[in-house]
Design a protein around this motif. Structure first.
Motif, mmCIF file in Angstrom:
data_model
loop_
_atom_site.group_PDB
_atom_site.id
_atom_site.type_symbol
_atom_site.label_atom_id
_atom_site.label_comp_id
_atom_site.label_asym_id
_atom_site.label_seq_id
_atom_site.Cartn_x
_atom_site.Cartn_y
_atom_site.Cartn_z
ATOM 1 N N VAL A 206 4.212 13.868 -10.665
ATOM 2 C CA VAL A 206 3.392 14.021 -9.448
ATOM 3 C C VAL A 206 4.263 14.519 -8.289
ATOM 4 C CG1 VAL A 206 1.697 12.272 -10.108
ATOM 5 C CG2 VAL A 206 3.711 11.587 -8.797
ATOM 6 N N PRO A 207 3.688 15.337 -7.401
ATOM 7 C CA PRO A 207 4.497 15.904 -6.317
ATOM 8 C C PRO A 207 4.519 15.070 -5.037
ATOM 9 C CG PRO A 207 2.387 17.025 -6.414
ATOM 10 C CD PRO A 207 2.366 15.993 -7.509
ATOM 11 N N HIS A 208 3.803 13.947 -5.015
ATOM 12 C CA HIS A 208 3.770 13.120 -3.789
ATOM 13 C C HIS A 208 3.685 11.647 -4.192
ATOM 14 C CE1 HIS A 208 2.339 11.300 -0.043
ATOM 15 N NE2 HIS A 208 2.728 12.392 0.581
ATOM 16 N N ILE A 209 4.510 10.830 -3.554
ATOM 17 C CA ILE A 209 4.531 9.393 -3.874
ATOM 18 C C ILE A 209 4.562 8.604 -2.572
ATOM 19 C CG2 ILE A 209 5.838 7.548 -5.042
ATOM 20 C CD1 ILE A 209 7.078 9.784 -6.832
ATOM 21 N N SER A 210 3.708 7.578 -2.487
ATOM 22 C CA SER A 210 3.754 6.667 -1.336
ATOM 23 C C SER A 210 4.283 5.327 -1.841
ATOM 24 C CB SER A 210 2.363 6.458 -0.736
ATOM 25 O OG SER A 210 1.840 7.693 -0.296
ATOM 26 N N VAL A 211 5.252 4.782 -1.144
ATOM 27 C CA VAL A 211 5.877 3.519 -1.558
ATOM 28 C C VAL A 211 5.603 2.467 -0.487
ATOM 29 C CG1 VAL A 211 8.083 2.349 -1.993
ATOM 30 C CG2 VAL A 211 7.693 4.660 -2.873
ATOM 31 N N TYR A 212 4.932 1.405 -0.879
ATOM 32 C CA TYR A 212 4.605 0.341 0.073
ATOM 33 C C TYR A 212 5.260 -0.964 -0.362
ATOM 34 C CZ TYR A 212 1.071 3.689 1.432
ATOM 35 O OH TYR A 212 0.444 4.833 1.844
ATOM 36 N N MET A 213 5.660 -1.739 0.630
ATOM 37 C CA MET A 213 6.175 -3.069 0.325
ATOM 38 C C MET A 213 5.032 -4.055 0.548
ATOM 39 S SD MET A 213 10.022 -2.916 1.759
ATOM 40 C CE MET A 213 9.641 -2.198 3.315
ATOM 41 N N LEU A 214 4.819 -4.913 -0.402
ATOM 42 C CA LEU A 214 3.699 -5.855 -0.290
ATOM 43 C C LEU A 214 3.843 -6.670 0.997
ATOM 44 C CD1 LEU A 214 1.221 -7.222 -1.540
ATOM 45 C CD2 LEU A 214 2.759 -8.745 -2.741
ATOM 46 N N ALA A 215 2.807 -6.630 1.810
ATOM 47 C CA ALA A 215 2.825 -7.394 3.071
ATOM 48 C C ALA A 215 1.803 -8.512 2.954
ATOM 49 C CB ALA A 215 2.465 -6.477 4.238
ATOM 50 N N LEU A 216 2.187 -9.685 3.417
ATOM 51 C CA LEU A 216 1.291 -10.837 3.328
ATOM 52 C C LEU A 216 0.371 -10.853 4.539
ATOM 53 C CD1 LEU A 216 0.981 -13.059 1.268
ATOM 54 C CD2 LEU A 216 2.514 -14.473 2.636
ATOM 55 N N GLU A 217 -0.880 -10.472 4.327
ATOM 56 C CA GLU A 217 -1.843 -10.424 5.432
ATOM 57 C C GLU A 217 -2.600 -11.743 5.501
ATOM 58 O OE1 GLU A 217 -1.665 -8.016 7.364
ATOM 59 O OE2 GLU A 217 -0.789 -6.379 6.184
ATOM 60 N N LYS A 218 -2.803 -12.193 6.736
ATOM 61 C CA LYS A 218 -3.534 -13.460 6.933
ATOM 62 C C LYS A 218 -4.914 -13.360 6.305
ATOM 63 C CE LYS A 218 -1.564 -14.358 11.411
ATOM 64 N NZ LYS A 218 -1.800 -14.004 12.791
ATOM 65 N N LYS A 219 -5.457 -14.470 5.935
ATOM 66 C CA LYS A 219 -6.836 -14.597 5.425
ATOM 67 C C LYS A 219 -7.050 -13.902 4.079
ATOM 68 C CE LYS A 219 -8.981 -15.082 9.915
ATOM 69 N NZ LYS A 219 -9.831 -14.480 10.902
ATOM 70 N N THR A 220 -5.974 -13.514 3.390
ATOM 71 C CA THR A 220 -6.165 -12.954 2.047
ATOM 72 C C THR A 220 -5.995 -14.077 1.018
ATOM 73 O OG1 THR A 220 -3.830 -12.371 1.908
ATOM 74 C CG2 THR A 220 -5.326 -10.648 2.667
ATOM 75 N N PHE A 221 -6.489 -13.805 -0.177
ATOM 76 C CA PHE A 221 -6.343 -14.775 -1.266
ATOM 77 C C PHE A 221 -4.862 -15.050 -1.508
ATOM 78 C CE2 PHE A 221 -5.954 -15.593 -5.882
ATOM 79 C CZ PHE A 221 -6.726 -16.748 -5.962
#
Ligand code: SF4
Length: 373
Positions: free
Chosen positions: A179-194
């Motif tokens: 693939v020619p494009h990659i997005s890399v995210y670091m898991l962020a702990l968001e309030k009110k999520t499971f």
């Protein structure tokens, strides 16, 4: 000008997600009727303008019938021109991407697919609460490349129990898909999520910031070696495959957002305005023409701060003369820049300040120190 269309439906909510969406299917027909109504009403004010990109985001646009997306494009075309080389991106999840769906999207004129793969490791996908399997991810990425060529894969690091080997496997599988494009995210702990509740109750432990930073560093290094330009904190692209829509937003070009919770930014008559739509399906369906919940004309200071903040997230950086002008030529701002340069977070080349590879992770914190107060 660009358009963002928020499609707020998902098959199920992932454990870490706090986006505005619903997991019921029943309001889909009513939602799209409302969406077309909002689109027609809003675009009438921009009659004749040219749109350079459309981004169907969500939620999960690939979850709904492709005809709905086609009818949005038809509605928009009654008011604005779609440029000959328009970029039309659809965010998609692997479990939705049958061969029929891929070809159906291409037939509409969609020419870029952004796939929420997140991982090719079964345990990690389970930990993230994703609906697809590792096999789905591999099969779909390969087929999407054949149909579109212009494909982006989202990867996420920092899941429960994730090891460096898992992350290495994710990078390897993504690179081998070509693939020619990659997005890399670091898991962020968001309030009110499971996930946040699980962590709070001690049922789940996530890798710490240092482990995430190491994984991010691995991605920067290996994607760089494979010819990807790290052009924004979370985004890597081969030449010519940058996301036009996202770059437009980061360069503060006008964009109009449609659908509940969508945001807009546009310039008219020397003013710059940011608006947000209601984050409520009930209110949106009741009066789509009045979907706008807030609207703010940006002050000069707010414009400058946005420019500084967004520019430092990009590899193109910020001109130092511009920064000095914003601060009235102040010496203090140069001292701050020098401090970050000595810490290895900023680089100055040809009169442009940029975050270094090490600095990308701290781009927001660096920018905060350089904003006008
Ligand atoms: S598929 Fe995307 S938008 Fe939908 S719940 Fe999962 S992370 Fe959120």
């Amino acid at each position: 000008m660009h358009c963002y269309v928020h499609i707020p439906f998902c098959r199920a909510r992932c454990s870490y997600c706090d986006f505005f969406l619903v997991t019921r299917q029943d309001p889909q027909e009513r939602f799209f009727t409302a969406l077309y109504e909002e689109t027609a009403a809003r675009l009438a004010a921009f009659y004749g303008r040219t749109i350079r990109s459309v981004h169907f985001g969500g939620g999960t646009p690939s979850y709904v019938n492709t005809d709905y997306l086609g009818r949005w494009l038809e509605t928009a075309s009654r008011f604005v021109s779609l440029s000959d080389d328009i970029e039309i991106t659809v965010e998609a999840n692997p479990e939705d991407l049958t061969s029929e769906k891929l070809h159906g999207l291409a037939a509409l004129g969609v020419n870029r697919l952004s796939i929420g793969v997140q991982s090719f490791v079964p345990e990690k996908l389970r930990a993230l609460g994703r609906c697809h399997t590792a096999e789905d991810a591999a099969r779909v990425t390969e087929e999407a490349m054949k149909v579109f060529g212009n494909v982006s894969v989202d990867l996420m690091c920092g899941a429960q129990g994730e090891t460096a080997e898992d992350w290495q496997r994710d990078l390897r599988c993504t690179l081998s898909a070509g693939v020619p494009h990659i997005s890399v995210y670091m898991l962020a702990l968001e309030k009110k999520t499971f996930l946040a509740r699980q962590v709070k109750r001690g049922l789940v432990t996530l890798p710490g910031d240092e482990v995430q930073a190491e994984m991010y560093g691995m991605a920067c290094e290996q994607l760089g070696e494979q010819g990807f330009e790290h052009y924004e904190v979370s985004n890597f692209s081969k030449p010519g495959f940058f996301s036009r829509y996202n770059l437009g937003c980061w360069h503060r070009e006008s964009y109009l957002g449609f659908g509940p919770s969508a945001h807009s930014f546009y310039k008219t008559g020397g003013q710059e305005r940011r608006c947000a739509n209601v984050s409520s399906m009930v209110r949106y369906l009741a009066s789509p023409r009045e979907a706008r919940e807030s609207s703010e004309i940006l002050s000069e200071e707010a414009r400058i701060n946005e420019k500084i903040f967004l520019s430092l997230r990009l590899s193109s950086g910020l001109e130092i003369d511009g920064l000095l002008d914003y601060h009235g030529g102040g010496k203090k701002v140069l001292e701050i820049v020098e401090h970050f340069r000595q810490e290895g977070l900023l680089e100055i080349r040809k009169g442009v300040i940029k975050v270094s590879r090490k600095g990308f992770l701290f781009a927001d914190k660096v920018a905060e120190e350089l904003l006008l107060l």
